[in-house]
Design a protein around this motif. Structure first.
Motif, PDB file in Angstrom:
ATOM      1  N   GLU A 103       0.802  -1.229   0.000  1.00  0.00           N
ATOM      2  CA  GLU A 103       0.000   0.000   0.000  1.00  0.00           C
ATOM      3  C   GLU A 103       0.837   1.282   0.000  1.00  0.00           C
ATOM      4  OE1 GLU A 103      -2.626  -3.217   1.726  1.00  0.00           O
ATOM      5  OE2 GLU A 103      -0.517  -2.632   1.835  1.00  0.00           O
ATOM      6  N   LYS A 161       1.531   8.525   5.912  1.00  0.00           N
ATOM      7  CA  LYS A 161       1.028   9.283   4.766  1.00  0.00           C
ATOM      8  C   LYS A 161       2.214   9.756   3.940  1.00  0.00           C
ATOM      9  CE  LYS A 161       0.663  13.961   6.717  1.00  0.00           C
ATOM     10  NZ  LYS A 161      -0.223  15.136   6.891  1.00  0.00           N
ATOM     11  N   ILE A 164      -9.429   6.585   1.029  1.00  0.00           N
ATOM     12  CA  ILE A 164      -8.852   6.446   2.363  1.00  0.00           C
ATOM     13  C   ILE A 164      -8.628   7.827   2.946  1.00  0.00           C
ATOM     14  CG2 ILE A 164      -6.777   5.658   3.600  1.00  0.00           C
ATOM     15  CD1 ILE A 164      -6.602   3.404   1.498  1.00  0.00           C
ATOM     16  N   TYR A 217      -3.060   6.631   6.481  1.00  0.00           N
ATOM     17  CA  TYR A 217      -3.352   5.230   6.230  1.00  0.00           C
ATOM     18  C   TYR A 217      -2.904   4.401   7.434  1.00  0.00           C
ATOM     19  CZ  TYR A 217      -3.134   0.537   4.352  1.00  0.00           C
ATOM     20  OH  TYR A 217      -3.300  -0.813   4.177  1.00  0.00           O
TER      21      TYR A 217
END
Length: 231
Positions: free
Chosen positions: A105, A144, A158, A162
């Motif tokens: 991610e 972030k 989102i 995160y």
């Protein structure tokens, strides 16, 4: 760059992306075998390699480990928790270790550091990469930055930060310590959802209850263990 990581993982794929951006050569192999890897590193004069701890452990057991430092400029180490003893053994063999923490991610790296220069923080995952911010809320690691995912496919965006679902803390010097991941076990660099394993075992007609846990392992980092109440 010698790439023995699978391309369906961000660690392996990001090497290809970096090669396209910066124009360096990548040697790809379809399967990791410690002796073959060392032979090809020497043959192709590779100077960089990315490894998960299980791979490093297997390489450390080869006879050729004593000559590897003559060819490698650095080993990028990540993907799972690595015991300090293994890293120290690599350093004793004159290997330069960059310890990295990241995830799909975040398009790979979030933080990292040259362990050889900061042995006092060997248990940590380093400091944030340029452009990445890290904070701790309720013991969980939030991130972030420009490489962090905006949304999952077909999901709502989102929020600004995160949540990695990893548990950890940041010390006074700004070094991140990752203590584990909620509901997941990382073995050999692979993330395993413990609830999925539990559900599969519970489907067996002779199983009443099951509890999934992990135990430390020198080669795999963690191994899955199941406690089963059966008929």
């Amino acid at each position: 760059y010698f790439n023995c990581l699978p391309l369906h993982h961000i660690g392996g794929l990001s090497i290809v992306f970096r090669a396209l951006l910066y124009g360096f050569k990548v040697i790809l192999v379809d399967k990791f075998k410690s002796e073959d890897c060392i032979n090809q590193i020497v043959q192709h004069k590779a100077s960089l390699i990315s490894l998960v701890p299980t791979m490093l452990s297997r390489i450390m057991q080869t006879k050729e480990i004593t000559i590897l430092h003559q060819h490698l400029r650095a080993i990028i180490l990540g993907g799972a928790y690595c015991k300090s003893a293994l890293i120290k053994e690599a350093i004793k063999n004159n290997l330069n270790i960059y310890k990295s923490y990241g995830m799909t991610e975040s398009c790979s790296g979030i933080s990292g550091f040259w362990v050889n220069s900061h042995l006092e923080y060997i248990e940590s995952s380093g400091t944030p990469h340029n452009g990445v911010e890290i904070k701790i809320e309720n013991d969980e690691i939030l991130i972030k930055g420009p490489t962090v995912i905006n949304r999952y496919y077909n999901q709502t965006p989102i929020s600004r930060w995160y949540n990695t679902n990893d548990i950890g803390y940041i010390n006074k010097k700004g070094f991140l310590y990752v203590l584990g991941r909620r509901n997941q076990i990382i073995t050999g660099g692979e993330n395993i959802d413990s609830s999925e394993i539990e559900n599969i075992i519970t489907e067996h007609p002779n199983v009443n209850k099951v509890f999934i846990n992990s135990i430390d392992d020198d080669e795999w980092g963690q191994k899955i263990i199941a406690y089963i109440d059966s008929n």
